[in-house]
Motif scaffolding. Structure first.
Motif, short mmCIF file in Angstrom:
data_model
loop_
_atom_site.label_atom_id
_atom_site.label_comp_id
_atom_site.label_asym_id
_atom_site.label_seq_id
_atom_site.Cartn_x
_atom_site.Cartn_y
_atom_site.Cartn_z
N LYS A 19 7.02 5.63 0.84
CA LYS A 19 6.23 5.53 2.07
C LYS A 19 5.14 4.48 1.84
CE LYS A 19 4.14 8.91 5.22
NZ LYS A 19 3.71 10.31 5.34
N VAL A 78 0.85 -1.19 0.00
CA VAL A 78 0.00 0.00 0.00
C VAL A 78 0.89 1.24 0.00
CG1 VAL A 78 -1.78 1.29 1.24
CG2 VAL A 78 -1.79 -1.22 1.29
N ILE A 133 1.49 5.13 0.42
CA ILE A 133 0.81 6.12 1.25
C ILE A 133 1.04 7.52 0.70
CG2 ILE A 133 0.71 7.13 3.58
CD1 ILE A 133 1.69 4.28 4.53
N ASP A 134 -0.03 8.26 0.51
CA ASP A 134 0.00 9.65 0.06
C ASP A 134 0.75 9.81 -1.26
OD1 ASP A 134 -1.45 10.35 2.30
OD2 ASP A 134 0.32 10.88 3.48
N TYR A 144 -4.41 -7.62 8.76
CA TYR A 144 -3.34 -6.90 9.45
C TYR A 144 -2.74 -5.85 8.53
CZ TYR A 144 -3.39 -10.95 12.60
OH TYR A 144 -3.76 -11.94 13.46
N LEU A 145 -2.21 -4.79 9.15
CA LEU A 145 -1.36 -3.82 8.46
C LEU A 145 0.05 -3.99 9.01
CD1 LEU A 145 -3.78 -0.78 8.65
CD2 LEU A 145 -3.07 -1.96 6.55
N VAL A 146 0.99 -4.27 8.14
CA VAL A 146 2.37 -4.52 8.55
C VAL A 146 3.22 -3.34 8.10
CG1 VAL A 146 4.34 -6.08 8.31
CG2 VAL A 146 2.01 -7.00 8.29
N PRO A 147 3.96 -2.74 9.01
CA PRO A 147 4.77 -1.57 8.63
C PRO A 147 6.01 -1.97 7.83
CG PRO A 147 5.26 -2.18 10.88
CD PRO A 147 4.15 -3.10 10.43
N CYS A 193 3.20 0.52 3.39
CA CYS A 193 3.02 -0.56 4.36
C CYS A 193 2.44 -1.74 3.59
CB CYS A 193 2.12 -0.13 5.51
SG CYS A 193 0.42 0.22 5.04
N LYS A 209 -0.79 -4.64 3.47
CA LYS A 209 -2.02 -5.27 3.94
C LYS A 209 -1.77 -6.77 3.91
CE LYS A 209 -5.91 -2.31 2.67
NZ LYS A 209 -7.08 -2.20 1.75
N MET A 210 -1.99 -7.42 5.04
CA MET A 210 -1.73 -8.86 5.10
C MET A 210 -2.98 -9.58 5.61
SD MET A 210 1.20 -10.89 7.33
CE MET A 210 0.54 -10.45 8.95
N VAL A 211 -3.31 -10.71 5.01
CA VAL A 211 -4.33 -11.59 5.54
C VAL A 211 -3.61 -12.86 6.01
CG1 VAL A 211 -6.43 -12.92 5.11
CG2 VAL A 211 -6.12 -10.67 4.04
#
Lengths: 380, 57
Positions: B16, B8, B10-11, B28-31, B18, B20-22
């Motif tokens: 930048k 994903v 960002i802006d 979950y959002l993983v940094p 992260c 998205k994980m299933v």
């Protein structure tokens, strides 16, 4: 000047040692409470943020905080919080493993463990990897109908080194206190950082990949076959169950009394690794204020109650945005913005439509359901 | 078990991001943080060829 040299002190009425001093000068107060001596977090099984009962057939943090249950191909278990504890010792809960699917013939790579992993920066005082390396003593209470030989093990993940010691559950279904001392390791320094360095493992069953060698009773370069030699198999019958509590790991050759801590102290230590906001059926639960970012997304500023070990993962189920008198909107995870160890912006998106007005302030909440949650995860 | 991972941005800033994980049916959002153990597991599986990171939709 004169000295009294002794390895132990006793009170006038004691028939056992109240204070012990080991060969390196480490003092263990047997019936006292020295703070922050226990390298294990939540050894008294007090904090259960995730759940108090879960069926497990994999390698997972699922119930009691900081403890990972590793069911790797060896049966299936219900892991739960139990009030069955050793009598008059001060514990409120134990961790119970109840075998629900038996496996009497483990495949070579199967194993069953509970474990806790410790950051290297919290272990520097062990002086591991130096000539002054200190011994560590593990103590715990355990009860099982499955008597026989079990294995406790320390694994140094920074240097792939291991030591294992056996202990015996002597009497079926009877609480027994076990004490195991591991010598200091003069090889392999532990990294002074927030990463995983020491795996503290209670083996409860294993296949031949971990049992076919000679038990590593001294520190050695890790050989899997030497990890759990001689162990029983807790998974060999659905009648089997095991309880454990009062787990402590401390510097020195002697076990001192368990370090009882206030609940909030243990919770704060656990929240360095895991924080859970839990929904319930009675009402919605506030999490944080949010700014509506555009017509379908919002960003909520979440401040963590303690600094986490590392920048965390965020998990969620059943979130909603409350917009004053404009009503509720179900939302789902979208992005993690500017995440840090002390907080983050959680960006969520409306599950349908474009209901938001850019620039308005709203509240991020958990829906009123028992399966609603937000979890912040920085586990090792 | 990780079922899917999506990157994903960002802006609109490619630096930048992260994930998205299933995993085990949960979201979950993983940094983008090398010390995060979920990040480490994603990268381990990508390197092993058992996981592909999808681009953002």
């Amino acid at each position: 000047m004169s000295f009294v040299k002794t390895g132990a002190f006793r009170g006038l009425s004691s028939d056992s040692d109240d204070i012990k001093i080991d060969s390196s000068g480490n003092v263990a107060i047997v019936n006292g409470n020295i703070v922050n001596k226990n390298l294990i977090i939540n050894g008294g099984m007090n904090v259960w943020q995730r759940s108090t009962s879960v069926s497990v057939s994999t390698d997972i943090y699922s119930t009691v905080d900081r403890w990972k249950t590793r069911v790797s191909g060896l049966g299936a278990f219900t892991i739960s919080r139990s009030t069955d504890v050793p009598s008059a010792q001060g514990f409120g809960y134990s961790l119970k493993l109840d075998c629900t699917t038996a496996d009497a013939s483990p495949a070579a790579g199967d194993f069953l463990q509970i474990q806790q992993i410790i950051e290297g920066q919290n272990l520097q005082h062990l002086l591991k990897g130096t000539s002054n390396a200190k011994a560590i003593t593990m103590s715990f209470w355990v009860k099982s109908n499955k008597t026989g030989t079990y294995i406790a093990s320390l694994y140094d993940g920074d240097n792939t080194r291991r030591i294992s010691k056996s202990y015996t559950i002597d009497s079926a279904s009877t609480w027994e206190k076990k004490t195991i001392t591991f010598p200091g390791d003069t090889s392999g320094t532990l990294d002074n950082d927030n990463g995983a360095s020491l795996w503290v493992q209670w083996w409860l069953g294993a296949g031949s990949n971990f049992t076919s060698g000679t038990l590593a009773t001294s520190w050695e370069s890790n050989t899997s076959a030497n990890a759990a030699v001689g162990i029983v198999n807790l998974a060999d019958s659905t009648s089997n169950e095991l309880y454990i509590t009062g787990c402590q790991l401390e510097v020195g050759e002697n076990a001192s009394g368990f370090e009882f801590e206030p609940y909030e102290t243990v919770l704060r230590k656990c929240q360095r690794y895991y924080i859970r906001y839990q929904g319930d059926a009675a009402d919605d639960r506030f999490i944080a204020m949010a700014l509506l970012n555009d017509n379908h997304t919002a960003r909520a500023g979440i401040t963590f109650p303690t600094t986490m070990r590392d920048i965390p993962t965020v998990g969620e189920n059943h979130l909603e945005i409350l917009r004053g008198n404009s009503g509720l909107t179900d939302v789902s995870y979208e992005a993690l913005v500017d995440p840090a160890t002390n907080g983050c912006f959680l960006q969520v998106a409306a599950d349908s439509g474009t209901p938001f007005t850019t620039g308005q302030v709203a509240a991020l909440r958990l829906d009123n359901a028992t399966d609603s949650y937000l979890e912040i995860i920085a586990e090792l | 078990m990780i079922e899917s991972v999506e990157k994903v941005i960002i802006d609109g800033d490619e630096n930048k991001f992260c994930f998205k994980m299933v995993k085990d049916g949960k979201k979950y959002l993983v940094p983008n943080a090398p010390g995060n153990t979920d990040y480490q597991e994603i990268m381990r599986q990508v390197e092993a060829g058992t996981l592909t990171i999808a681009d953002a939709e």
